[in-house]
Design a protein around this motif. Structure first.
Motif, PDB file in Angstrom:
ATOM      1  N   PRO A   1       0.828  -1.213   0.000  1.00 29.96           N
ATOM      2  CA  PRO A   1       0.000   0.000   0.000  1.00 29.96           C
ATOM      3  C   PRO A   1       0.862   1.263   0.000  1.00 29.96           C
ATOM      4  O   PRO A   1       2.073   1.206   0.242  1.00 29.96           O
ATOM      5  N   ALA A   2       0.224   2.382  -0.271  1.00 34.82           N
ATOM      6  CA  ALA A   2       0.957   3.640  -0.378  1.00 34.82           C
ATOM      7  C   ALA A   2       0.097   4.793   0.104  1.00 34.82           C
ATOM      8  O   ALA A   2      -1.139   4.699   0.137  1.00 34.82           O
ATOM      9  N   ILE A   3       0.749   5.866   0.479  1.00 30.30           N
ATOM     10  CA  ILE A   3       0.062   7.149   0.633  1.00 30.30           C
ATOM     11  C   ILE A   3       0.200   7.857  -0.703  1.00 30.30           C
ATOM     12  O   ILE A   3       1.309   8.206  -1.126  1.00 30.30           O
ATOM     13  N   ASP A   4      -0.910   8.018  -1.388  1.00 30.90           N
ATOM     14  CA  ASP A   4      -0.900   8.671  -2.696  1.00 30.90           C
ATOM     15  C   ASP A   4      -0.935  10.183  -2.513  1.00 30.90           C
ATOM     16  O   ASP A   4      -1.824  10.715  -1.835  1.00 30.90           O
TER      17      ASP A   4
ATOM     18  N   PHE B   1      -4.569   5.885   7.934  1.00 27.68           N
ATOM     19  CA  PHE B   1      -4.881   5.112   6.735  1.00 27.68           C
ATOM     20  C   PHE B   1      -6.303   4.571   6.812  1.00 27.68           C
ATOM     21  O   PHE B   1      -7.074   4.690   5.856  1.00 27.68           O
ATOM     22  N   ALA B   2      -6.652   3.983   7.952  1.00 23.97           N
ATOM     23  CA  ALA B   2      -7.991   3.423   8.112  1.00 23.97           C
ATOM     24  C   ALA B   2      -9.049   4.516   8.077  1.00 23.97           C
ATOM     25  O   ALA B   2     -10.105   4.360   7.445  1.00 23.97           O
ATOM     26  N   ALA B   3      -8.765   5.655   8.738  1.00 20.59           N
ATOM     27  CA  ALA B   3      -9.731   6.749   8.764  1.00 20.59           C
ATOM     28  C   ALA B   3      -9.966   7.324   7.383  1.00 20.59           C
ATOM     29  O   ALA B   3     -11.097   7.691   7.020  1.00 20.59           O
ATOM     30  N   ASP B   4      -8.913   7.386   6.579  1.00 19.29           N
ATOM     31  CA  ASP B   4      -9.045   7.970   5.246  1.00 19.29           C
ATOM     32  C   ASP B   4      -9.896   7.089   4.335  1.00 19.29           C
ATOM     33  O   ASP B   4     -10.473   7.590   3.363  1.00 19.29           O
TER      34      ASP B   4
ATOM     35  N   ARG C   1      -3.826  10.717   0.151  1.00 16.66           N
ATOM     36  CA  ARG C   1      -4.899   9.741   0.195  1.00 16.66           C
ATOM     37  C   ARG C   1      -4.333   8.354   0.425  1.00 16.66           C
ATOM     38  O   ARG C   1      -3.278   8.009  -0.115  1.00 16.66           O
ATOM     39  N   ALA C   2      -5.019   7.548   1.229  1.00 12.61           N
ATOM     40  CA  ALA C   2      -4.633   6.153   1.389  1.00 12.61           C
ATOM     41  C   ALA C   2      -4.788   5.457   0.049  1.00 12.61           C
ATOM     42  O   ALA C   2      -5.830   5.551  -0.596  1.00 12.61           O
ATOM     43  N   GLY C   3      -3.720   4.788  -0.387  1.00 17.13           N
ATOM     44  CA  GLY C   3      -3.767   4.221  -1.729  1.00 17.13           C
ATOM     45  C   GLY C   3      -2.914   2.987  -1.897  1.00 17.13           C
ATOM     46  O   GLY C   3      -2.664   2.233  -0.959  1.00 17.13           O
ATOM     47  N   GLY C   4      -2.397   2.827  -3.087  1.00 17.61           N
ATOM     48  CA  GLY C   4      -1.869   1.554  -3.563  1.00 17.61           C
ATOM     49  C   GLY C   4      -2.946   0.954  -4.448  1.00 17.61           C
ATOM     50  O   GLY C   4      -4.148   1.228  -4.288  1.00 17.61           O
TER      51      GLY C   4
END
Length: 312
Positions: free
Chosen positions: A9-12, A67-70, A34-37
């Motif tokens: 996963p990544a922070i976009d 990450f979970a909140a986003d 944004r939480a991403g990947g």
């Protein structure tokens, strides 16, 4: 329920500029985080389009709560690992996007063993399994084959989106659908012709292969060479951010497979995947589509069926 696995996963971070000039300083408005990947984006799109999805990923403890909140209520099953989540930065210009992807942080083998356990526990109530994106340094690409095997052992359709060795392992394990883009397919197989590349992966054991061709749309190559090939494209070029277009296509494929319809309706899969992918280009951030635009774009698609020898 669609189980979506994101090994890396990544922070976009999305930055928008009028023009990217290498070697120069740019003043930009604050980037959107944004939480991403790839798999996380798939889960977002599925949720927007009304499907039930759960996101499984190893997430660094420093970023786990954010990450979970986003993800704003999307069900998650995060493996707690040390450190931070890698970053992926997209610099969006009016007519092109440049992406800088960090490779990620190496994790212990125990993390991947636990990931397999978590996924296996979810599959008893799953309708489809998706594995999407890169693997971090030190992680064997055989993880893709192991995950695909879990789904196939339970007779659950499996969609994989990867490149290189991970894509080959997914093919050898018998993934139901693979969704590479043309560049990933060439990198993986050495074939510049997308049909030849798809056939190379099918010779390893893959099922249906959908290949993204960018502005030229998408093609679908069934495993049975007696079946026709399909192609789909819009009659116009869309401007926007293509970063999450492939992820939206994967979400579309998974949503269709999760209905349990057999055999796979290749035309429906291709039409849905191409429309969702195109709709994602029109959104400013990866992991987004607008349902109304999806429907409008699907109605615009030009879909053709072509004998193999005429498609190149």
């Amino acid at each position: 329920m669609i189980v979506v696995v994101t090994p890396n996963p990544a922070i976009d971070i999305t930055l928008t500029v009028d023009r990217l000039e290498p070697g120069h300083t740019h003043r930009v408005t604050p980037g959107v985080h944004r939480a991403g990947g790839k798999g996380i984006n798939v889960a977002r799109v599925l949720t927007i389009m009304g499907a039930d999805a759960v996101a499984i990923a190893p997430v660094g403890s420093s970023d786990r709560a954010w990450f979970a909140a986003d993800l704003n209520g999307i069900p998650v099953d995060f493996l707690d690992v040390p450190g931070s989540v890698r970053q992926s930065t997209a610099v969006v210009e009016p007519h092109q996007t440049t992406v800088f992807n960090e490779t990620g942080t190496a994790l212990d083998d125990a993390v991947w063993e636990e990931l397999l356990v978590r996924v296996a526990a979810r599959l008893d109530s799953a309708d489809c399994l998706v594995i999407s994106g890169s693997v971090p340094p030190g992680c064997s690409p055989a993880l893709y084959g192991n995950l695909v095997a879990l789904g196939r052992d339970r007779e659950i359709p499996v969609v994989a989106d990867a490149t290189g060795s991970a894509l080959r392992f997914a093919a050898e394990a018998g993934a139901t659908v693979l969704k590479p883009n043309a560049a990933e397919l060439t990198e993986t197989t050495g074939e510049t012709d997308p049909v030849a590349g798809a056939r190379a992966l099918q010779a390893r054991g893959a099922g249906l292969i959908l290949v993204s061709l960018g502005e030229d749309g998408m093609i679908a190559v069934p495993r049975d060479q007696r079946d026709p090939l399909w192609s789909a494209h819009l009659g116009r070029v869309l401007s926007g951010n293509p970063t999450g277009a492939g992820d939206a296509a994967v979400a579309a494929i998974a949503s269709a497979l999760a209905t349990g319809t057999t055999p796979v309706d290749t035309r429906t899969l291709l039409s849905r995947a191409t429309a969702w992918s195109a709709a994602a280009v029109l959104e400013p951030l990866a992991g987004s589509v607008h349902p109304t635009r999806v429907a409008e774009l699907e109605a615009e698609l030009e879909i053709t069926v072509t004998p193999r020898e005429d498609l190149s």
